[in-house]
Design an enzyme around this catalytic site. Structure first.
Site, short mmCIF file in Angstrom:
data_model
loop_
_atom_site.label_atom_id
_atom_site.label_comp_id
_atom_site.label_asym_id
_atom_site.label_seq_id
_atom_site.Cartn_x
_atom_site.Cartn_y
_atom_site.Cartn_z
N ASP A 424 13.49 41.17 -13.99
CA ASP A 424 14.38 41.48 -12.89
C ASP A 424 13.64 42.44 -11.95
OD1 ASP A 424 16.75 41.80 -11.38
OD2 ASP A 424 17.25 43.58 -12.52
N THR A 426 15.47 44.74 -9.16
CA THR A 426 16.22 45.94 -8.87
C THR A 426 16.62 46.66 -10.15
OG1 THR A 426 17.09 44.90 -6.89
CG2 THR A 426 18.22 46.88 -7.67
N ASN A 819 23.87 41.12 -15.26
CA ASN A 819 23.47 39.78 -14.81
C ASN A 819 22.13 39.34 -15.40
OD1 ASN A 819 21.93 41.64 -13.36
ND2 ASN A 819 21.79 40.34 -11.58
#
Length: 1231
Positions: A424, A426, A819
């Site tokens: 990922d 961020t 997520n």
């Protein structure tokens, strides 16, 4: 978390305040007893007039049970679980066979080791289960308060039933999952911390359903009659859907929607609220906390899979040995043995019973080829090894004090096998600390400078202060100050940064501190406050905003929360002063722009200008959001509220129904502008990515950001290099165009070079659906891949694409947000980052770190060590049993396959348990194949173990060969020493089978332990003492067992045998000679391998004389920084001037000269790369150019790649070693 904006659960009003009937079209339908919903009677009382159901179903009580066993079930259940392991079941079968036949050795030789292994495991599991019982009793017997018979009663937590109304005070944990009905807070809300559930430390606000705000007393709560219909229990912490129907004394019930903002979860703690009351919805094992604790990943390491194949191989070998021995016995020796009347053989031919007896007897004496102690040793090594990783101080974050966390110890060695890393962006690569930097409003760019918003003149590339605010800018800031779910805390604590308003007043002075689940939202609201638009908080549904000193009141009517499909959020507010209704929206520009009006030419121009500004922000690496609004009239809003309220009462597939309503309302928006928020890279990200690439790990960045933002970050963090050819598959929406684009990229990537790939979410989905094989072929050619605008599901699908490919590479996924959980679970190794997006990713991962840079040490150091340790432990465990038991096969040839054992029963019993177990366990914990400094300096060493190299069939056969060689040398060498039947014993004594077997056991123990010493890379004190303990234990046990007579063990045959071994100088000399002969090939191989040992090479290079010592190294990426400054190209490449007088002249070089130098060096880089592609080496290039500036050194280094580094014996894959630059040393002196 990669979403541009994430909303936390927040209060929103129901239809009662909207002037709309709350009557649901579903309330006349019979409530379901079974299926997809659960029905609950509040206060466990059935409302009058309710036709169905007649009674509430019986649900689980509130008893938590994490323990697996009880006193009665422990023994049978634990034994059943342990004998499900193939090795344990195998030895159980062998023990039963030994008890069923006339065993050639004592049945205790199989029973005792099996009992030892089973007992050790059972004690460990029993102790762990006792601890779980103790914790369960503590939780289940904790005090709780419920309302029964109109009074508050004290009961135990385990006695809470579904439907009970529970009372919880401040700082207490919720004893079950509760639907909030009443709060002591005047706004009917409460603040909660969910740190025990997801690790988030920020406070979350939960609210009572609007229709029960009138409840204020215990009497009212007891008199309430209502029915709750909600989802069946599930593990998603952030999902609750249901409806509550209130029944008054007369009339039908009123139905209202229930959501996540109304549900208080077990394990969370009440904060800043005196008292709340809620009805128990899920209890005991049905609570979300209990369901989440049961979520386990069934992952197996590559070493374990190989180990199972090896077990099958030796089982086949065992069967072949039994079959061949049985056949040879009856084919070669049966007739001759019939003549030997003194053996008591009377049958004229063998019977089936005889064949079975002999076959099972051979199975008994050969079965020790399977190492019984392997599983228990490996389990202990992994469990203790994970603790060493958690204790590593160099993986401890100094700022937070958080250490590495190992949620499983089954995958330690898999850290040394990673080939693909999916990360990922961020919060994983970046700090997730947002700072507002720029915005675009009505086509005008604004930039923040020193806490002040200034207009940016594009043509003059400078800013100027605002003398007066344009009305568009005010509307834009007010929209940002209202469209969020930020909470205001009045208990202001010290902060690291003082936030000032436009009036020069600190937020702390105003008594304001903002709390938000999304750092983006907090950054935007704080930025608005700095500019003079201060969000002062919320009372019930009224929002207060102070705009340049003037207070404005708004009523929040609806909140349409962010979701990953819509990629935006909206609020509906009513301006109190004018009564105007506004729908305010913000989110990803890909979602918001398509919802805006486009027909008007003015709107088209504004849209085009805003998109250009957004692209500019993305090129600067800023996170972008688009902001829009729409004015509603009363009729529009009433209709919208009516449909939305109805949609929210749907329990099944509520999201799809709500989306249909919101899509109609979130249309025809007026675009206001866009924001650019900065998220800084974490420390050490660039170095970590560089080292992972050098280690042969391909990194894919999976992000929700737009393409330009992701690509810019990829360059800034070193994921993409300037010399790379970056291929792009973006903007493709159909299979035909996707095929054309992929084929074009495949053709371009056929040439030699380094390639990167950029793909967006839409194009990726098309590629995965239609051209999966082609897309994987293309991506596998690329060194670095960036996937943009990814949904959580797409992240998991991308990991699955690589994971299930033909090569089956080992994949790791790392993220920090909820997520990222799907891809973390999908990958072979799930890695979590303890960031600011909660701890759900950490909780679901296999390993977790406080910072991304710790991943470098986890893989390159711990992963390398763990893999070498575990692979050696497994191979050694098979080897030592081959070396020990193969003499049984040799001896069978000499005893006419009579099933006589060459070893005494004690040796067979204790060999795996004590004689060879402790040193290999300590080896598995402490051995370091290479120093950590060297592993970090030379990441390419990680490739030595790639694709399970140490567990390959070739390596396995090598270990097997050594086992057979050692057994053959020991057996036949000892037979040669005892050929004359005296073995050098004094006074003409003759040797017997027991002396031969005892000597053979001693030799086997000595040789196998010496073999482990040769495989060791360093000797620690603990490792040394493990050998001492093993040796002393072996000698002591034999002195006692063979020095005294024990009727229990029937050791008359071996009495005094071990003492006789010391009476023969010939046997002692033979022991020394045989050990030397056995280990001679091992020593020669060790010497040969030492020539390629990195430590030896490093010492050799240090001794070499060097004409030039280039002490200062810089990262290649710095040499291509596009901004002049301390790390600019000029600063990196300039050479210290040995003539101090000439130094001022260099300092006076103009910018044009610097640019010329930059262009020259970059052109050199391109020429060097072309030369290398043509087969020239670094030395040839330098010799041809006739110069050796440090800039040449850096640019060549960047272009060469890992193969050239190794070719030239570089000490670090990122830098050219001094020893590889000897060719140009004379030129360097001249410079």
């Amino acid at each position: 978390m990669e979403c541009a904006n994430v909303a936390n659960p927040t209060p929103h009003t129901g239809s009662k305040q909207l002037g709309v009937s709350a009557r649901s079209p579903y309330h006349h339908l019979p409530l379901k007893q079974e299926g997809a919903t659960r029905t609950i009677f509040v206060n466990r009382e059935r409302p009058e007039g309710l036709e169905e159901p007649v009674s509430m179903p019986n649900y689980r009580d509130n008893r938590l049970k994490t323990a697996q066993y009880t006193v009665i079930t422990f023994l049978p259940k634990n034994l059943f679980q342990q004998f499900r392991r193939v090795a344990n079941f195998y030895f159980l079968c062998v023990a039963i066979i030994q008890l069923s036949i006339e065993s050639p050795v004592s049945p205790m030789t199989s029973i005792l080791p099996l009992v030892f292994v089973i007992t050790v495991t059972a004690v460990k599991q029993g102790y762990e289960d006792w601890l779980r019982h103790r914790e369960d009793n503590k939780v289940n017997n904790a005090p709780a308060r419920v309302i029964r018979d109109g009074k508050v009663m004290d009961i135990k937590t385990r006695d809470i039933l579904v439907g009970d109304i529970v009372e919880v005070a401040a700082e207490e944990q919720f004893p079950c999952d509760l639907l909030l009905l009443m709060s002591s807070d005047p706004e009917a809300k409460c603040e909660v911390t969910t740190a025990n559930l997801d690790g988030e430390t920020n406070l979350k606000t939960f609210v009572c359903p609007p229709e029960v705000h009138h409840l204020t007393s215990i009497e009212q709560l007891w008199q309430i009659r209502a029915v709750i219909e909600c989802q069946l229990p599930h593990a998603n912490l952030y999902d609750f859907k249901g409806r509550l129907t209130l029944y008054e004394k007369t009339g039908d019930g009123d139905t209202m929607a229930l959501g996540t903002e109304n549900m208080l979860l077990r394990g969370a703690r009440l904060k800043n609220t005196t008292l709340i009351h809620g009805v128990a919805v899920y209890t005991g094992e049905d609570t979300k906390m209990a369901l989440n604790s049961k979520l386990t990943n069934s992952k197996f390491s590559t070493v374990e899979k190989s180990m199972n194949y090896f077990l099958v191989f030796y089982l086949v070998v065992l069967i072949l040995e039994v079959v061949v021995s049985s056949v040879l016995k009856y084919q070669l020796y049966d007739f001759e043995m019939m003549k030997m009347w003194y053996l008591g053989v009377n049958q004229t031919e063998a019977t089936g019973r005889d064949v079975a007896q002999d076959s099972f007897s051979f199975l008994v004496i050969y079965n020790y080829i399977i190492p019984i102690s392997l599983y228990v040793t490996l389990e202990m090594q992994k469990f203790l090894g994970a603790m060493f990783m958690e204790w590593d101080d160099q993986m401890k974050c100094e700022a937070t004090g958080e250490r590495c966390k190992c949620n499983t110890s089954d995958l330690n060695e898999e850290l040394g096998q990673v080939q693909y890393l999916f990360t990922d962006k961020t919060g994983t690569l970046t700090e997730n600390t947002m700072n507002f930097r720029q915005c675009s409003v009505a086509g005008v760019r604004y930039v923040e400078e020193e806490g002040e918003l200034r207009a940016f003149n594009t043509s003059a590339t400078r800013t100027h202060p605002l003398l007066a605010w344009p009305i568009e800018l005010e509307d834009f800031l007010v929209t940002l100050a209202l469209c969020h779910t930020v909470q205001v805390s009045l208990d202001v604590k010290a902060t690291t940064e003082v936030q000032m308003t436009q009036d020069g007043v600190a937020l702390a002075d105003l008594g304001i501190q903002y709390q938000a689940a999304s750092p983006d939202e907090k950054a935007l609201v704080e930025a608005c406050a700095r500019y003079g638009v201060v969000f002062e908080g919320q009372y019930k549904d009224q929002l207060t905003v102070r705009v340049q000193g003037n207070t404005r009141k708004y009523t929040r009517l609806q909140v349409i929360e962010f979701d990953s499909d819509r990629k935006c959020m909206s609020v509906v507010v009513r301006e109190e002063a004018t009564g105007r209704l506004w729908l305010l929206t913000k989110g990803a520009e890909s979602s918001v722009l398509q919802r805006c009006r486009q027909g008007d030419p003015d709107h088209q121009r504004l849209r085009q200008t805003t998109v250009e500004h957004i692209d500019d922000y993305a090129m600067l690496g800023l996170r972008t959001l688009a902001v829009a609004r729409r004015e509603l009239n009363e009729d529009q809003y009433t209709e919208f509220a009516k449909h939305l309220n109805t949609a929210k009462q749907v329990v099944d597939d509520r999201e799809a129904v709500v989306r249909e309503v919101t899509d109609k309302m979130e249309s025809e928006l007026t675009l206001l502008g866009a924001t650019g928020v900065e998220d800084l890279l974490q420390d050490g990200v660039q170095e970590t990515l560089e080292n992972l690439r050098a280690a042969g790990i391909k990194v894919w960045v999976l992000t929700g950001d737009k393409v330009e933002t992701a690509v810019n970050i990829a360059y800034s963090c070193g994921h993409f290099k300037r010399f790379m050819t970056v291929l792009s598959i973006t903007g493709v929406k159909d299979a035909e165009n996707a095929l054309t684009c992929i084929q074009a990229c495949l053709e371009e990537s056929e040439a030699d070079g380094h390639y990167g790939l950029v793909v967006d979410g839409v194009a990726l989905q098309v590629a995965l659906d239609s051209h999966k094989a082609l897309f994987y072929t293309l991506s596998s050619r690329c060194t670095a891949v960036v996937c943009c605008r990814m949904s959580p599901r797409q992240k998991a699908e991308t990991v699955r694409l690589v994971k299930t490919s033909k090569e089956s590479p080992v994949c790791a996924a790392i993220g920090d947000g909820a997520n990222d959980v799907s891809m973390i679970r999908e990958a072979h190794i799930g890695l979590g980052v303890m960031g600011k997006e909660g701890r759900q990713a950490v909780r679901c991962s296999d390993f977790a770190f406080a910072r991304f840079r710790f991943l470098q040490r986890a893989l390159l150091v711990h992963g390398h060590w763990y893999y070498v340790r575990v692979s050696t432990l497994v191979q050694y465990s098979f080897y030592k049993n081959v070396a020990f038991i193969t003499p049984q096969l040799f001896y069978a040839i000499w005893n006419a396959f009579s099933t006589q054992s060459v070893y005494e029963s004690l040796a067979l019993t204790m060999y795996n348990i004590t004689y060879t177990s402790l040193p290999v366990l300590i080896f598995g914990l402490l051995d370091r194949s290479l120093p950590q400094r060297l592993l970090l300096q030379r990441p390419h060493l990680y490739r030595l173990n790639a694709r399970n190299a140490a567990m390959s069939w070739l390596a396995f056969m090598k270990w097997t060969f050594y086992g057979v060689w050692h057994s053959a040398v020991l057996y036949f060498g000892l037979m040669g020493a005892c050929w004359d039947d005296t073995c050098g014993l004094p006074k003409g004594q003759t040797s017997d089978l027991y002396l031969f077997g005892t000597t053979l056991v001693s030799l086997s123990v000595l040789v196998t332990n010496c073999k482990l010493v040769l495989e060791s890379h360093n000797i620690t004190q603990l490792y040394f003492w493990s050998f001492v303990i093993t040796g002393v234990g072996y000698v002591g046990l034999n002195l006692i067992y063979q020095g005294f007579l024990f009727d229990l063990f029937d050791n008359y045959g071996v009495y005094w045998t071990y003492y006789r071994l010391f009476e023969s100088p010939a046997l002692q000399l033979t022991t020394i000679l045989l050990v030397v002969v056995c280990l001679l090939p091992d020593v020669l191989e060790k010497v040969y391998r030492s020539f390629g040992d990195e430590r030896v090479r490093e010492r050799r290079y240090k001794k070499k004389p060097r004409a030039v010592s280039l002490k200062r190294f810089e990262y290649v990426n710095d040499a291509f920084d596009h901004v002049e400054g301390p790390t600019s190209l000029w600063e990196v490449t300039k050479i210290p001037n040995p003539n101090p007088v000439a130094e001022p002249a260099r300092e006076r070089e103009t910018g044009d000269e610097k640019n010329t130098m930059r262009e020259t060096i970059q052109e050199d880089a391109r020429e060097n790369w072309r030369a290398i592609n043509n087969g020239e080496t670094i030395k040839e290039i330098v010799k041809e150019k006739g110069r050796a500036t440090s800039s040449t050194r850096d640019t060549i280094q960047e272009n060469v790649g890992g193969n050239a580094y190794r070719e030239n014996n570089c000490s670090h894959p990122h830098y050219l070693d001094d020893s590889s630059l000897e060719t140009w040393s004379s030129e360097s002196v001249a410079i």
